[in-house]
Design a protein around this motif. Structure first.
Motif, PDB file in Angstrom:
ATOM      1  N   ILE A  27       0.863  -1.183   0.000  1.00 55.34           N
ATOM      2  CA  ILE A  27       0.000   0.000   0.000  1.00 55.34           C
ATOM      3  C   ILE A  27       0.896   1.228   0.000  1.00 55.34           C
ATOM      4  CG2 ILE A  27      -1.792   1.268   1.227  1.00 55.34           C
ATOM      5  CD1 ILE A  27      -2.743  -1.421   0.226  1.00 55.34           C
ATOM      6  N   ALA A  28       0.594   2.205  -0.857  1.00 55.08           N
ATOM      7  CA  ALA A  28       1.355   3.446  -0.923  1.00 55.08           C
ATOM      8  C   ALA A  28       0.634   4.529  -0.118  1.00 55.08           C
ATOM      9  CB  ALA A  28       1.540   3.894  -2.368  1.00 55.08           C
ATOM     10  N   ILE A  29       1.297   5.036   0.903  1.00 54.41           N
ATOM     11  CA  ILE A  29       0.766   6.124   1.716  1.00 54.41           C
ATOM     12  C   ILE A  29       1.349   7.431   1.189  1.00 54.41           C
ATOM     13  CG2 ILE A  29       0.572   7.075   4.036  1.00 54.41           C
ATOM     14  CD1 ILE A  29      -0.765   4.362   3.750  1.00 54.41           C
ATOM     15  N   LEU A  30       0.494   8.403   0.884  1.00 59.24           N
ATOM     16  CA  LEU A  30       0.983   9.694   0.419  1.00 59.24           C
ATOM     17  C   LEU A  30      -0.037  10.781   0.677  1.00 59.24           C
ATOM     18  CD1 LEU A  30       0.775   9.980  -3.453  1.00 59.24           C
ATOM     19  CD2 LEU A  30      -0.224   8.081  -2.235  1.00 59.24           C
ATOM     20  N   ASP A  31       0.428  12.016   0.707  1.00 57.06           N
ATOM     21  CA  ASP A  31      -0.438  13.178   0.854  1.00 57.06           C
ATOM     22  C   ASP A  31      -0.926  13.622  -0.522  1.00 57.06           C
ATOM     23  OD1 ASP A  31      -0.172  13.160   3.550  1.00 57.06           O
ATOM     24  OD2 ASP A  31       0.837  15.099   3.723  1.00 57.06           O
ATOM     25  N   PRO A  32      -2.024  14.400  -0.573  1.00 54.72           N
ATOM     26  CA  PRO A  32      -2.549  14.830  -1.876  1.00 54.72           C
ATOM     27  C   PRO A  32      -1.667  15.857  -2.575  1.00 54.72           C
ATOM     28  CG  PRO A  32      -3.809  15.813  -0.094  1.00 54.72           C
ATOM     29  CD  PRO A  32      -2.911  14.806   0.535  1.00 54.72           C
TER      30      PRO A  32
END
Length: 284
Positions: A38-43
């Protein structure tokens, strides 16, 4: 407790409902997915490199491992120690942050157990309450590190419990006792640009000028990635800087001088060779 203690949704004086919901959903990022990672990132993240799998994973071992970036900078400290982890570095440093779904589920189970709760919903609330109490007791109220950063919590969980499943690039990690093998540089695939992330202004990037500046900056960064390191010019200079830049600092030759086989110079030379091959293939 003070008047700004978290309500039933976990919202406090400094941690509004929008950000609370964002953290809640990050804890459940594995829901409805069968992906290996899963890739966690901010918008507000801009991808600029065409070599995403090559850089997001370390390929030197028998199987690829996701690269986890960090830096010794005491920012989101309280949320880490309030969950019983020894603080080692700041992991709100680079996006995307890859995690195995099983490790997210392990983290939720750990929080239920650590907070002595019956389910994760109660554990999440207790986390907010304990953090609130610790900040008030330690006199840290009003500091940046009052925000419970999900990436900081996740990074420490993975480092302490699943270290061998990931490749670690922790800048200045020697200062916090991190083994030198985990303190050598890696290159970034994306840049984290800011804006009004709270949503309270009604526009994620605030005023029109700020939104336009963001688009121009993002387009310039993506153009630099397309031009690459093998072509001299302003784009190469920009790309060179961004490849080595995280949220809280830039990898330099000095910060990696102890890394004999993985330093910034060799990584950039390899990247430039990839660009040369890519341009040659495009012209063929």
């Amino acid at each position: 407790p003070p008047a700004w203690a978290p309500d039933k949704q976990g919202s406090s004086w400094m941690y509004n409902r929008q950000l609370t919901r964002a953290v809640w959903h990050m804890f459940h990022a594995d829901n409805n997915s069968k992906a290996d990672f899963i890739a966690i990132l901010d918008p507000d993240v801009v991808f600029f490199s065409p070599y995403i799998p090559e850089l997001l994973f370390d390929w030197s071992g028998p199987s690829p491992r996701p690269v986890q970036f960090g830096r010794v900078a005491p920012v989101f400290v309280a949320c880490v120690i309030s969950l019983g982890f020894d603080w080692i570095a700041e992991f709100m440093y680079a996006f995307p942050m890859l995690v195995r779904p099983t490790h997210l589920r392990d983290l939720r189970r750990y929080m239920v157990q650590y907070t002595q709760s019956e389910n994760f919903e109660d554990a999440f609330q207790k986390m907010m309450q304990v953090l609130n109490h610790d900040l008030y007791t330690l006199g840290w109220v009003g500091q940046v590190n009052t925000v419970p950063s999900f990436t900081s919590i996740l990074g420490h969980w993975l480092f302490h419990k699943h270290r061998s499943d990931y490749f670690w690039s922790i800048k200045d990690g020697l200062y916090s006792g991190v083994h030198s093998v985990h303190t050598c540089p890696s290159l970034h695939v994306a840049a984290h640009y800011g804006g009004d992330r709270s949503g309270e202004k009604g526009e994620r990037l605030g005023k029109r000028r700020q939104a336009l500046e963001y688009r121009v900056k993002a387009a310039r960064m993506m153009l630099a990635g397309e031009v690459g390191l093998s072509t001299p010019g302003a784009e190469r200079d920009l790309l060179t800087r961004e490849l080595a830049t995280g949220d809280m600092g830039v990898w330099t030759d000095n910060s990696s001088r102890h890394c004999r086989h993985r330093n910034l110079k060799s990584l950039l030379e390899t990247y430039s060779a990839w660009d040369s091959a890519r341009h040659a293939a495009q012209q063929a």
